[in-house]
Design an enzyme around this catalytic site. Structure first.
Site, short mmCIF file in Angstrom:
data_model
loop_
_atom_site.label_atom_id
_atom_site.label_comp_id
_atom_site.label_asym_id
_atom_site.label_seq_id
_atom_site.Cartn_x
_atom_site.Cartn_y
_atom_site.Cartn_z
N CYS A 1 0.83 -1.21 0.00
CA CYS A 1 0.00 0.00 0.00
C CYS A 1 0.87 1.26 0.00
CB CYS A 1 -0.92 0.00 1.22
SG CYS A 1 -2.08 -1.38 1.21
N ASP A 2 0.33 2.31 -0.60
CA ASP A 2 1.03 3.58 -0.63
C ASP A 2 0.63 4.44 0.56
OD1 ASP A 2 -1.47 4.66 -1.27
OD2 ASP A 2 -1.01 4.84 -3.41
N LEU A 3 1.08 5.70 0.57
CA LEU A 3 0.79 6.59 1.69
C LEU A 3 -0.69 6.87 1.87
CD1 LEU A 3 3.71 9.16 1.31
CD2 LEU A 3 3.42 7.40 3.07
#
Length: 130
Positions: A17-19
């Site tokens: 997952c990204d930010l």
């Protein structure tokens, strides 16, 4: 309704997952590739075995339509069907979130083959029992 010929269940890992807390767009290509490898395995062959025979299967184009995001901990399925188009084998792959069966991604992956260093006319796709 699609006529899927293969399905694999997977789970989103936190580090994918990204930010923003959703699966990074590039990770979806990994999910699609893993499903294609597992599909080949279900047909009693592998990319390693093909490479040892100097048969190289290569992605030439990918189209991905993002519909809904997956997040950490989501379980999901990658479903696929295939078709032949000239020199190419087409993988139509869809990703569905398991909790609500919602469509998250639609993809079309075009695969070509080189046999003994030369672009194949696609005969190999017939002989792989695909």
């Amino acid at each position: 309704m699609q006529d899927y010929i293969f399905e694999i269940q997977l789970k989103v890992r936190d580090y994918e997952c990204d930010l923003q807390g959703v699966v990074n767009n590039a990770v979806y290509q990994n999910y699609l590739e893993h499903a294609r490898h597992e599909y080949l395995s279900s047909k009693k062959t592998s990319f390693k075995e093909l490479t040892e025979k100097d048969i190289l299967l290569m992605v030439s184009r990918i189209e991905m339509d993002f519909k809904r995001s997956l997040t950490a901990g989501d379980t999901f399925s990658v479903k696929l069907r295939i078709a032949r188009e000239g020199l190419k084998l087409l993988f139509f792959q869809d990703i569905f979130r398991s909790a609500d069966n919602s469509l998250c991604l639609k993809a079309k992956v075009e695969v070509i083959a080189k046999v003994n260093g030369k672009l194949s006319r696609g005969e190999i796709f017939d002989t792989l029992s695909l």
